[in-house]
Scaffold this active site. Structure first.
Site, PDB file in Angstrom:
ATOM      1  N   HIS A 161      73.721  24.929  56.030  1.00 55.06           N
ATOM      2  CA  HIS A 161      73.045  23.922  57.048  1.00 55.06           C
ATOM      3  C   HIS A 161      73.819  24.451  58.373  1.00 55.06           C
ATOM      4  O   HIS A 161      73.346  24.391  59.466  1.00 55.06           O
ATOM      5  CB  HIS A 161      73.097  22.590  56.734  1.00 55.06           C
ATOM      6  CG  HIS A 161      72.285  22.209  55.432  1.00 55.06           C
ATOM      7  ND1 HIS A 161      73.000  21.686  54.477  1.00 55.06           N
ATOM      8  CD2 HIS A 161      71.140  22.198  55.259  1.00 55.06           C
ATOM      9  CE1 HIS A 161      71.954  21.442  53.525  1.00 55.06           C
ATOM     10  NE2 HIS A 161      70.743  21.770  53.903  1.00 55.06           N
ATOM     11  N   ARG A 182      71.793  21.175  45.655  1.00 58.11           N
ATOM     12  CA  ARG A 182      71.680  20.664  44.200  1.00 58.11           C
ATOM     13  C   ARG A 182      72.730  21.323  43.357  1.00 58.11           C
ATOM     14  O   ARG A 182      72.925  20.960  42.129  1.00 58.11           O
ATOM     15  CB  ARG A 182      70.343  21.499  43.708  1.00 58.11           C
ATOM     16  CG  ARG A 182      69.051  20.993  44.453  1.00 58.11           C
ATOM     17  CD  ARG A 182      67.732  21.367  43.702  1.00 58.11           C
ATOM     18  NE  ARG A 182      66.647  20.761  44.141  1.00 58.11           N
ATOM     19  CZ  ARG A 182      65.870  20.822  45.058  1.00 58.11           C
ATOM     20  NH1 ARG A 182      65.798  21.962  45.889  1.00 58.11           N
ATOM     21  NH2 ARG A 182      64.801  20.254  45.341  1.00 58.11           N
TER      22      ARG A 182
HETATM   23  P1  AMP Z   1      67.428  22.147  52.729  1.00 55.82           P
HETATM   24  O1  AMP Z   1      68.209  20.912  53.489  1.00 55.82           O
HETATM   25  O2  AMP Z   1      68.046  22.279  51.407  1.00 55.82           O
HETATM   26  O3  AMP Z   1      65.963  22.003  52.824  1.00 55.82           O
HETATM   27  O4  AMP Z   1      67.745  23.378  53.715  1.00 55.82           O
HETATM   28  C1  AMP Z   1      67.822  23.459  54.940  1.00 55.82           C
HETATM   29  C2  AMP Z   1      67.964  24.901  55.554  1.00 55.82           C
HETATM   30  O5  AMP Z   1      69.267  25.282  55.196  1.00 55.82           O
HETATM   31  C3  AMP Z   1      66.941  25.827  55.183  1.00 55.82           C
HETATM   32  O6  AMP Z   1      66.476  26.955  56.000  1.00 55.82           O
HETATM   33  C4  AMP Z   1      67.753  26.658  53.865  1.00 55.82           C
HETATM   34  O7  AMP Z   1      67.367  27.795  53.792  1.00 55.82           O
HETATM   35  C5  AMP Z   1      68.897  26.598  54.491  1.00 55.82           C
HETATM   36  N1  AMP Z   1      70.147  26.858  53.428  1.00 55.82           N
HETATM   37  C6  AMP Z   1      70.350  26.015  52.475  1.00 55.82           C
HETATM   38  N2  AMP Z   1      71.216  26.517  51.803  1.00 55.82           N
HETATM   39  C7  AMP Z   1      71.983  27.569  52.721  1.00 55.82           C
HETATM   40  C8  AMP Z   1      72.609  28.632  52.236  1.00 55.82           C
HETATM   41  N3  AMP Z   1      73.732  28.462  51.270  1.00 55.82           N
HETATM   42  N4  AMP Z   1      73.004  29.329  53.213  1.00 55.82           N
HETATM   43  C9  AMP Z   1      72.396  29.351  54.338  1.00 55.82           C
HETATM   44  N5  AMP Z   1      71.264  28.754  54.429  1.00 55.82           N
HETATM   45  C10 AMP Z   1      71.049  27.513  53.447  1.00 55.82           C
END
Ligand code: AMP
Length: 281
Positions: A37, A187
């Site tokens: 993030h 997760r």
């Molecule tokens: P989430 O909070 O899981 O919905 O993720 C929010 C954003 O962070 C989304 O655009 C995800 O693709 C990105 N994201 C989550 N995990 C990663 C990671 N390991 N590397 C890069 N971006 C990530």
């Protein structure tokens, strides 16, 4: 950094920023921030004069029986981290404000959401496109930042932006990994110590695919079979899918060609983990 809860306030602030000729960079998230993030926020910080991050655990993208109620929540820690990386506005709307009683409008991208993760999560992307469209309407960003971790999500969002003439530049940034290669994910917290070790098979299987491609292999089935062998070394792992598809149409490829996406999802105990790599052949 200002924390804004009301969608109306957020919309008014962003409209004023636009009128003042600021460039608005936007990072939608569900919180529980990790380096993945933060990498998106830093990139937005570098290329935009104002950075808006939303933190909203979006109920419509969770299927029945999925992990909505136990999804990790850490708003205070998150706001400290967002402030540290120079975010200007953290938008934290309530569920009631985003989906008031009687809510009935959904945004759906058709074919692209029926493959890969869409097979075992048939309502997921409809929830994602709906919330992202709503957030885009509130923030009206110039650029929005997404992680390659959710590669199908980026393809789907790009399609929505194109089809609905939203005029927002979609920037995709690389997957941020733990030191041992596991893709960072909120997760991962669900994993036991043993499952956490076994979860490395996702990244290892992608490395195996890359190794085969470097040695000249172009046949998708043979690459997938080798990846399956790697994943099967994890006793708690259950393969949801391993697929090799075109990076922009998500159509299955028999032979690797052009911009190729190799993606997999594996259930590991209580967590469903995803990972991917892109190769240009
Ligand atoms: P989430 O909070 O899981 O919905 O993720 C929010 C954003 O962070 C989304 O655009 C995800 O693709 C990105 N994201 C989550 N995990 C990663 C990671 N390991 N590397 C890069 N971006 C990530």
């Amino acid at each position: 950094m200002r924390i804004i809860e009301s969608p109306e306030d957020m919309q008014r602030i962003c409209e004023n920023l636009r009128l003042a000729r600021e460039t608005i960079g936007f990072v939608p998230t569900m919180g529980a921030f990790h380096e993945g993030h933060l990498s998106l926020m830093r990139s937005a910080r570098q290329s935009c004069s104002q950075v808006v991050v939303s933190l909203f655990v979006n109920p419509t993208q969770f299927g029945a029986g999925e992990d909505l109620s136990r999804y990790p929540r850490a708003v205070e820690k998150d706001s400290a981290l967002a402030e540290q990386v120079g975010v200007d506005f953290l938008f934290t709307p309530t569920e009631q404000a985003m989906y008031p009683r009687g809510y009935e409008t959904y945004v759906e991208v058709d074919r692209l959401t029926k493959v890969l993760c869409g097979v075992s999560r048939p309502t997921h992307f409809r929830g994602v496109t709906t919330i992202v469209a709503k957030l885009f309407n509130i923030v009206r960003p110039h650029k929005a930042f997404f992680g390659q971790k959710d590669a199908q999500q980026t393809v789907v969002i790009r399609k929505m932006v194109e089809d609905l003439n939203m005029g927002i530049e979609i920037v995709e940034l690389p997957i941020v990994r733990e030191a041992d290669g596991l893709a960072m994910s909120s997760r991962n917290q669900y994993l036991s110590a043993e499952q956490r070790k076994e979860a490395l098979v996702l990244h290892k299987s992608l490395q195996e695919a890359q190794r085969l491609i470097e040695s000249g292999e172009r046949n998708a089935s043979r690459i997938i079979e080798s990846m399956e062998r790697v994943v099967r070394t994890a006793p708690h792992g259950q393969i949801d899918y391993i697929e090799i598809v075109d990076g922009s149409t998500l159509e299955t490829l028999d032979e690797l060609k052009g911009e190729t996406l190799i993606a997999l999802a594996v259930r590991m105990g209580p967590a469903r983990l995803i990972d991917n790599t892109k190769v240009r052949v």
